[in-house]
Design a protein around this motif. Structure first.
Motif, PDB file in Angstrom:
ATOM      1  N   VAL A   1      -4.191  -5.097  -8.599  1.00 48.57           N
ATOM      2  CA  VAL A   1      -3.788  -3.702  -8.411  1.00 48.57           C
ATOM      3  C   VAL A   1      -5.026  -2.827  -8.511  1.00 48.57           C
ATOM      4  O   VAL A   1      -5.832  -2.979  -9.444  1.00 48.57           O
ATOM      5  CB  VAL A   1      -2.758  -3.267  -9.471  1.00 48.57           C
ATOM      6  N   MET A   2      -5.192  -1.921  -7.549  1.00 51.82           N
ATOM      7  CA  MET A   2      -6.299  -0.965  -7.616  1.00 51.82           C
ATOM      8  C   MET A   2      -5.919   0.330  -6.933  1.00 51.82           C
ATOM      9  O   MET A   2      -4.969   0.385  -6.136  1.00 51.82           O
ATOM     10  CB  MET A   2      -7.565  -1.542  -6.977  1.00 51.82           C
ATOM     11  N   GLN A   3      -6.646   1.355  -7.260  1.00 46.94           N
ATOM     12  CA  GLN A   3      -6.574   2.613  -6.545  1.00 46.94           C
ATOM     13  C   GLN A   3      -7.767   2.665  -5.606  1.00 46.94           C
ATOM     14  O   GLN A   3      -8.916   2.496  -6.042  1.00 46.94           O
ATOM     15  CB  GLN A   3      -6.572   3.796  -7.513  1.00 46.94           C
ATOM     16  N   SER A   4      -7.504   2.859  -4.339  1.00 44.32           N
ATOM     17  CA  SER A   4      -8.553   2.792  -3.329  1.00 44.32           C
ATOM     18  C   SER A   4      -8.548   4.066  -2.492  1.00 44.32           C
ATOM     19  O   SER A   4      -7.736   4.971  -2.712  1.00 44.32           O
ATOM     20  CB  SER A   4      -8.356   1.562  -2.439  1.00 44.32           C
ATOM     21  N   MET A   5      -9.445   4.095  -1.511  1.00 47.56           N
ATOM     22  CA  MET A   5      -9.514   5.283  -0.665  1.00 47.56           C
ATOM     23  C   MET A   5      -9.869   4.913   0.758  1.00 47.56           C
ATOM     24  O   MET A   5     -10.397   3.829   1.045  1.00 47.56           O
ATOM     25  CB  MET A   5     -10.546   6.273  -1.219  1.00 47.56           C
TER      26      MET A   5
ATOM     27  N   VAL B   1       0.852  -1.189   0.000  1.00 50.72           N
ATOM     28  CA  VAL B   1       0.000   0.000   0.000  1.00 50.72           C
ATOM     29  C   VAL B   1       0.888   1.239   0.000  1.00 50.72           C
ATOM     30  O   VAL B   1       1.840   1.329   0.769  1.00 50.72           O
ATOM     31  CB  VAL B   1      -0.941   0.015   1.226  1.00 50.72           C
ATOM     32  N   ARG B   2       0.545   2.170  -0.861  1.00 52.43           N
ATOM     33  CA  ARG B   2       1.265   3.444  -0.896  1.00 52.43           C
ATOM     34  C   ARG B   2       0.260   4.591  -1.001  1.00 52.43           C
ATOM     35  O   ARG B   2      -0.695   4.534  -1.787  1.00 52.43           O
ATOM     36  CB  ARG B   2       2.229   3.499  -2.075  1.00 52.43           C
ATOM     37  N   PHE B   3       0.483   5.612  -0.200  1.00 45.73           N
ATOM     38  CA  PHE B   3      -0.339   6.808  -0.212  1.00 45.73           C
ATOM     39  C   PHE B   3      -0.075   7.588  -1.493  1.00 45.73           C
ATOM     40  O   PHE B   3       1.076   7.844  -1.861  1.00 45.73           O
ATOM     41  CB  PHE B   3      -0.025   7.644   1.016  1.00 45.73           C
ATOM     42  N   ARG B   4      -1.138   7.985  -2.196  1.00 44.84           N
ATOM     43  CA  ARG B   4      -1.008   8.673  -3.473  1.00 44.84           C
ATOM     44  C   ARG B   4      -0.910  10.194  -3.317  1.00 44.84           C
ATOM     45  O   ARG B   4      -0.815  10.907  -4.312  1.00 44.84           O
ATOM     46  CB  ARG B   4      -2.205   8.330  -4.370  1.00 44.84           C
ATOM     47  N   HIS B   5      -0.982  10.680  -2.090  1.00 44.77           N
ATOM     48  CA  HIS B   5      -0.924  12.126  -1.824  1.00 44.77           C
ATOM     49  C   HIS B   5      -2.069  12.865  -2.527  1.00 44.77           C
ATOM     50  O   HIS B   5      -1.899  13.994  -2.962  1.00 44.77           O
ATOM     51  CB  HIS B   5       0.426  12.702  -2.231  1.00 44.77           C
ATOM     52  N   GLU B   6      -3.203  12.184  -2.607  1.00 44.17           N
ATOM     53  CA  GLU B   6      -4.434  12.805  -3.108  1.00 44.17           C
ATOM     54  C   GLU B   6      -5.388  12.974  -1.928  1.00 44.17           C
ATOM     55  O   GLU B   6      -5.702  11.997  -1.228  1.00 44.17           O
ATOM     56  CB  GLU B   6      -5.079  11.951  -4.196  1.00 44.17           C
TER      57      GLU B   6
ATOM     58  N   ILE C   1     -16.121  17.469   9.872  1.00 46.72           N
ATOM     59  CA  ILE C   1     -15.023  17.243   8.928  1.00 46.72           C
ATOM     60  C   ILE C   1     -15.305  15.979   8.127  1.00 46.72           C
ATOM     61  O   ILE C   1     -15.733  14.962   8.678  1.00 46.72           O
ATOM     62  CB  ILE C   1     -13.675  17.103   9.669  1.00 46.72           C
ATOM     63  N   GLN C   2     -15.043  16.042   6.824  1.00 45.36           N
ATOM     64  CA  GLN C   2     -15.085  14.875   5.942  1.00 45.36           C
ATOM     65  C   GLN C   2     -13.774  14.837   5.178  1.00 45.36           C
ATOM     66  O   GLN C   2     -13.327  15.856   4.643  1.00 45.36           O
ATOM     67  CB  GLN C   2     -16.262  14.967   4.969  1.00 45.36           C
ATOM     68  N   LEU C   3     -13.165  13.660   5.115  1.00 45.40           N
ATOM     69  CA  LEU C   3     -11.829  13.554   4.526  1.00 45.40           C
ATOM     70  C   LEU C   3     -11.722  12.292   3.682  1.00 45.40           C
ATOM     71  O   LEU C   3     -12.173  11.207   4.087  1.00 45.40           O
ATOM     72  CB  LEU C   3     -10.761  13.515   5.626  1.00 45.40           C
ATOM     73  N   ILE C   4     -11.128  12.433   2.494  1.00 43.87           N
ATOM     74  CA  ILE C   4     -10.812  11.307   1.619  1.00 43.87           C
ATOM     75  C   ILE C   4      -9.314  11.312   1.347  1.00 43.87           C
ATOM     76  O   ILE C   4      -8.744  12.342   0.960  1.00 43.87           O
ATOM     77  CB  ILE C   4     -11.586  11.374   0.284  1.00 43.87           C
ATOM     78  N   LEU C   5      -8.674  10.162   1.554  1.00 41.99           N
ATOM     79  CA  LEU C   5      -7.283   9.929   1.190  1.00 41.99           C
ATOM     80  C   LEU C   5      -7.245   8.756   0.221  1.00 41.99           C
ATOM     81  O   LEU C   5      -7.951   7.759   0.436  1.00 41.99           O
ATOM     82  CB  LEU C   5      -6.423   9.611   2.417  1.00 41.99           C
ATOM     83  N   THR C   6      -6.439   8.833  -0.811  1.00 45.22           N
ATOM     84  CA  THR C   6      -6.402   7.748  -1.799  1.00 45.22           C
ATOM     85  C   THR C   6      -5.073   6.997  -1.725  1.00 45.22           C
ATOM     86  O   THR C   6      -4.041   7.548  -1.319  1.00 45.22           O
ATOM     87  CB  THR C   6      -6.617   8.270  -3.226  1.00 45.22           C
ATOM     88  N   PHE C   7      -5.117   5.716  -2.166  1.00 45.66           N
ATOM     89  CA  PHE C   7      -3.973   4.824  -2.053  1.00 45.66           C
ATOM     90  C   PHE C   7      -3.853   3.960  -3.310  1.00 45.66           C
ATOM     91  O   PHE C   7      -4.834   3.727  -4.018  1.00 45.66           O
ATOM     92  CB  PHE C   7      -4.122   3.900  -0.838  1.00 45.66           C
ATOM     93  N   THR C   8      -2.643   3.473  -3.535  1.00 48.13           N
ATOM     94  CA  THR C   8      -2.418   2.379  -4.477  1.00 48.13           C
ATOM     95  C   THR C   8      -2.305   1.104  -3.668  1.00 48.13           C
ATOM     96  O   THR C   8      -1.476   1.015  -2.749  1.00 48.13           O
ATOM     97  CB  THR C   8      -1.137   2.602  -5.294  1.00 48.13           C
ATOM     98  N   TYR C   9      -3.143   0.129  -4.003  1.00 47.53           N
ATOM     99  CA  TYR C   9      -3.259  -1.104  -3.219  1.00 47.53           C
ATOM    100  C   TYR C   9      -2.930  -2.281  -4.124  1.00 47.53           C
ATOM    101  O   TYR C   9      -3.548  -2.459  -5.171  1.00 47.53           O
ATOM    102  CB  TYR C   9      -4.688  -1.222  -2.676  1.00 47.53           C
ATOM    103  N   GLN C  10      -1.958  -3.108  -3.717  1.00 52.60           N
ATOM    104  CA  GLN C  10      -1.509  -4.198  -4.582  1.00 52.60           C
ATOM    105  C   GLN C  10      -1.331  -5.494  -3.799  1.00 52.60           C
ATOM    106  O   GLN C  10      -0.783  -5.503  -2.697  1.00 52.60           O
ATOM    107  CB  GLN C  10      -0.194  -3.829  -5.274  1.00 52.60           C
TER     108      GLN C  10
END
Length: 315
Positions: A150-154, A61-66, A133-142
């Motif tokens: 492989v997917m992009q998740s949140m 898992v890696r944080f996409r900084h989105e 507060i509402q917050l979304i962070l996205t990730f690359t998940y493999q």
């Protein structure tokens, strides 16, 4: 005439039967009753063929900084910020540019990230108060132990309070949620697409309702699991609103259907042999009883004395 040696007893006694005889037919029937019923019992007990299995894997898992942040204001209205310039332009005077830091850690030094520490300080005017507060962070998940998935998740979370806050703290696990099992071979990249369309000039593409609704249509997602947010009140007029989030990347139990041929055979074989051993023990005693009491007629074979060949002994 062709003969068949059928059993050995204690003391070295053996028996022979003619291949074309009722005794041979009876032995064939005993063989069928020995080997076929265990197969039927194992099959009828359910779970004989492995149709679904699971395995444990540490995902990469890696944080996409989105980031997409929305803050609800006391008395109505909202402010926000995102890592997407197109979204920030749409916010206009509601935009608040925060101070953001994000750090991923490999706690056990195995080359794979184990957690994300995310810290955000949202600047506010002296008269502005945050109540939600509402917050979304996205990730690359493999995943790659069996198939390569492989997917992009949140990770999405929200917190609110009737009292204006100064800080909110959230800690949880980024858990994999499967509505359907994954394949055990090949490459699966159907969800390797952006969770948020960051190049869109349209406001509806940054609406949290639309983002979450589209994301939940997937059969495989990630969710943030853990205790509820901790809301801290008492913000000074010149202080920012602080968002502190710790997200762990735990080992997952992955479900997958239709295991490989050899895995199914191995699983079925163990069940069959476990039952077969019982039947072998029972029917071996039955055969010995039938031969000893001549229920099935046989020809005893005298053991060959030491030093003599079988032909010399027969002569």
């Amino acid at each position: 005439m062709a003969w068949l040696e059928v059993v050995s007893e204690s003391g070295g006694r053996r028996h022979r039967v003619a291949l074309c005889s009722l005794t041979a037919l009876g032995l064939l029937l005993l063989g069928v009753l020995t080997y076929v019923p265990p197969l039927l019992v194992a099959y009828r007990s359910h779970g004989f063929w492995l149709k679904r299995s699971s395995y444990a894997e540490q995902p990469s898992v890696r944080f996409r900084h989105e980031v997409l942040l929305v803050g609800q204001m006391e008395g109505g209205g909202f402010v926000g910020w995102s890592s997407f310039p197109a979204c920030n332009r749409l916010l206009g005077d509601r935009l608040r540019v925060p101070l953001v830091s994000a750090r991923e850690e490999d706690s056990n030094q195995d080359g794979m990230m184990d957690l994300l520490n995310f810290h955000l300080e949202l600047p506010l005017q002296a008269t502005e108060q945050i109540v939600g507060i509402q917050l979304i962070l996205t990730f690359t998940y493999q995943l790659q132990r069996m198939s390569t998935f492989v997917m992009q998740s949140m990770a999405f979370w929200q917190a609110s309070s009737p009292l204006p806050g100064s800080k909110v703290f959230v800690s949880g696990d980024l858990k994999l949620h499967q509505r359907q099992p994954l394949s055990h071979t090949g490459l699966d990249s159907r969800y390797n697409v952006s969770v948020i369309n960051g190049t869109s000039p349209f406001a509806q593409d940054y609406d949290l309702v639309n983002i979450v609704a589209a994301y939940q249509e997937r059969n495989v997602t990630t969710i943030l699991s853990g205790p509820g947010p901790i809301w801290v009140v008492g913000r000074a007029p010149d202080a920012p609103f602080v968002v502190q989030t710790t997200i762990h990347y735990p080992v997952e139990l992955i479900l997958y259907p239709f295991p490989g041929f050899w895995e199914m055979i191995k699983f079925a074989w163990i069940q069959y042999v476990a039952i077969l051993l019982i039947f072998l023990w029972i029917f071996e005693r039955i055969k010995i009883f039938l031969f000893q009491n001549q229920v099935l007629s046989t020809v005893p074979v005298t053991p060959v004395p030491p030093g003599l060949s079988y032909k010399e002994h027969q002569s």
